[in-house]
Design an enzyme around this catalytic site. Sequence first.
Site, PDB file in Angstrom:
ATOM      1  N   SER A 153       0.823  -1.205   0.000  1.00  0.00           N
ATOM      2  CA  SER A 153       0.000   0.000   0.000  1.00  0.00           C
ATOM      3  C   SER A 153       0.862   1.262   0.000  1.00  0.00           C
ATOM      4  O   SER A 153       1.853   1.352   0.725  1.00  0.00           O
ATOM      5  CB  SER A 153      -0.894  -0.023   1.239  1.00  0.00           C
ATOM      6  OG  SER A 153      -1.635   1.161   1.318  1.00  0.00           O
ATOM      7  N   ASN A 155      -5.110  -0.901   8.468  1.00  0.00           N
ATOM      8  CA  ASN A 155      -3.860  -0.191   8.730  1.00  0.00           C
ATOM      9  C   ASN A 155      -3.889   0.400  10.137  1.00  0.00           C
ATOM     10  O   ASN A 155      -4.405   1.496  10.347  1.00  0.00           O
ATOM     11  CB  ASN A 155      -3.681   0.899   7.673  1.00  0.00           C
ATOM     12  CG  ASN A 155      -2.384   1.659   7.820  1.00  0.00           C
ATOM     13  OD1 ASN A 155      -1.612   1.424   8.750  1.00  0.00           O
ATOM     14  ND2 ASN A 155      -2.137   2.585   6.911  1.00  0.00           N
ATOM     15  N   GLY A 166      12.478   0.523   2.765  1.00  0.00           N
ATOM     16  CA  GLY A 166      13.602   0.189   1.883  1.00  0.00           C
ATOM     17  C   GLY A 166      14.510  -0.857   2.517  1.00  0.00           C
ATOM     18  O   GLY A 166      14.280  -1.308   3.640  1.00  0.00           O
ATOM     19  N   VAL A 222       3.833  11.007   4.205  1.00  0.00           N
ATOM     20  CA  VAL A 222       2.761  11.415   3.293  1.00  0.00           C
ATOM     21  C   VAL A 222       1.487  11.722   4.081  1.00  0.00           C
ATOM     22  O   VAL A 222       0.797  12.700   3.801  1.00  0.00           O
ATOM     23  CB  VAL A 222       2.522  10.325   2.224  1.00  0.00           C
ATOM     24  CG1 VAL A 222       1.277  10.639   1.409  1.00  0.00           C
ATOM     25  CG2 VAL A 222       3.744  10.236   1.320  1.00  0.00           C
ATOM     26  N   GLY A 223       1.198  10.898   5.077  1.00  0.00           N
ATOM     27  CA  GLY A 223       0.046  11.178   5.930  1.00  0.00           C
ATOM     28  C   GLY A 223      -1.294  10.840   5.307  1.00  0.00           C
ATOM     29  O   GLY A 223      -2.273  11.575   5.456  1.00  0.00           O
ATOM     30  N   CYS A 230       0.047   3.210  10.660  1.00  0.00           N
ATOM     31  CA  CYS A 230       0.590   4.373   9.951  1.00  0.00           C
ATOM     32  C   CYS A 230       1.240   5.322  10.949  1.00  0.00           C
ATOM     33  O   CYS A 230       0.574   5.819  11.848  1.00  0.00           O
ATOM     34  CB  CYS A 230      -0.499   5.118   9.177  1.00  0.00           C
ATOM     35  SG  CYS A 230       0.155   6.612   8.397  1.00  0.00           S
ATOM     36  N   ASN A 244       4.881  -2.591   8.795  1.00  0.00           N
ATOM     37  CA  ASN A 244       4.757  -1.234   8.268  1.00  0.00           C
ATOM     38  C   ASN A 244       6.113  -0.535   8.472  1.00  0.00           C
ATOM     39  O   ASN A 244       7.080  -1.176   8.877  1.00  0.00           O
ATOM     40  CB  ASN A 244       3.627  -0.485   8.990  1.00  0.00           C
ATOM     41  CG  ASN A 244       3.049   0.656   8.151  1.00  0.00           C
ATOM     42  OD1 ASN A 244       3.784   1.381   7.470  1.00  0.00           O
ATOM     43  ND2 ASN A 244       1.741   0.823   8.193  1.00  0.00           N
TER      44      ASN A 244
END
Lengths: 305, 259
Positions: A22, A128, A218, A72-73, A131, A193
Amino acid sequence: MKPSLEVKIHNLVLKNPVMTASGTFGYGPEFEDFFDPSTLGGIFVKGTTGKLRQGNPYPRMAETPMGMLNAVGLQNKGVDGFINDIYPRIKHYHTNLIVNVSGSTIEEYIEVAEKINSLDHVPAIELNISCPNVKEGGMAFGTSCPSAAAVTRAVREVYQKTLIVKLSPNVTSIAEIAQAVEGEGADAVSVINTLLGMAINAETRRPVLSTVTGGLSGPAIKPVALRMVWQTANAIKIPVIGLGGIMTASDAIEFILAGATAVQVGTANFIDPAVCPKIIEGIEDYLIRHGIDNIKSLISGLNIN
Amino acid sequence: MRKFIHDFHVVENRDLNPGHFVLTLKPDVELTPIFPGQFTEVRVDGSANTFLRRPLSIHDVDYKANTVTLLVQKKGDGTNRLASMKYGETVNLVYPLGNCFHIGSSGERALLVGGGCGVAPLLYLGKVLAKSGIHVTTLMGARTEEYIMEAELYKRYGELLITTEDGKAGTKGYVIHHEIWRERNFSFDRVYTCGPDPMMKAVARLAARHHVPCEVSLEQTMACGVGACLCCVVETNEGNKCTCTDGPVFDPNNLINWL
């Protein structure tokens, strides 16, 4: 004979174990110039909330050694925007479309889950609760067993299809959180996440990100992700979907050996927009090279002794 | 427009000054059409601290030679690695990305305003404008005479005006101080600009004062380049937009706090 790459996550049949994470693959059309999204095992679409969200102010990204931070939020068009504008353009994909469901309150998670439940071509959601880039909700739900259990229980009551919960690595024991959501009826977990991190510009003495902190992704996080997938898979019976820094077929195999039934490829899509078909092909080559006819026999195949 | 991922070979790597260089690259396959203002995401191999691709403006396109040219500023490890590339080395590009400048109609007069490395996309723009019968004037702002880049190439497509901060070449000051902006001198139908944000904002305001349309080409920190990661956003009247797919060329009227 070609080896079988097919795996199952609860009721979902995946033609291969490679899915996109996502927030890293848009909704699919963004990558159609590079390969056919239907070749994937599944697509986890961008985090979707009850209302349209503009996300956090720029700058939202910082490059790091072998990785990146993002803040990004949860910028997205909201669940109604997804259903009306985006879903019609992607529902023809011959793959598993999984909507990442996000929220600030339990009520918001329920609202989004209920609306997504009515979409015929979305066989699963990914809850989710991890986040790190929103002020309210998000990771707050995923960092304690009672709150992770509460939101899973509430969504489980209204959502009948496959329910995946995406876990936060920013916890003391991810295995305990996994057990808590398994106990409330989750069908699978995504591990992990992003890791909470930050970047500073020494020259200006200011944070690089507008939000000061952000989520690290990454290859930099791969060893942490592998460890957490292994710990989680050893603690629960439901399938684990592994992600965190997968760039190559070998990375994907490592997650499967650690206990993942399937994997998600995230940040790698930014470096090579055509990386997923290469990973799928690489997994097949690996199976042939090792004389394995079914990938399922590789799951949790780590040889400790 | 379809995007591609291709390996390119370095045909030429030329230093312009201590801070900038020009890379000419050639793919094995035929170049896909590229429009002025578009950019490419360049993968930098062999640089330990460079993880993401580098978004770089297309400086020039030569379909006959089948080459693209990038004018690059040495900013960090990634661009320094690109600066060290030798003839024949391979570099991987995702291209063409983003929207493009609008090309007006034949007979129009266009003013192209570039500051520093921001002149990069204006060469190919000037080339295409000139080919479309548009009168091109390029206004180039450089720190010092040493940083005036490829003046002869820009002159091929029209008039070249220059400003330098010390005034040793061209007009002294920034691009906005050039006399071309005075009421009696200004005779343009459209302004295009690329450079530092404060410069582009000042240029956009001047264009607005002269009641002509203006297009600005933005540079934002970017990851994917294809509209997936939502990192390179800019605030617009219609909410946050991606510089990589909704831009990099914007009408400053649509940008928040620009005019």
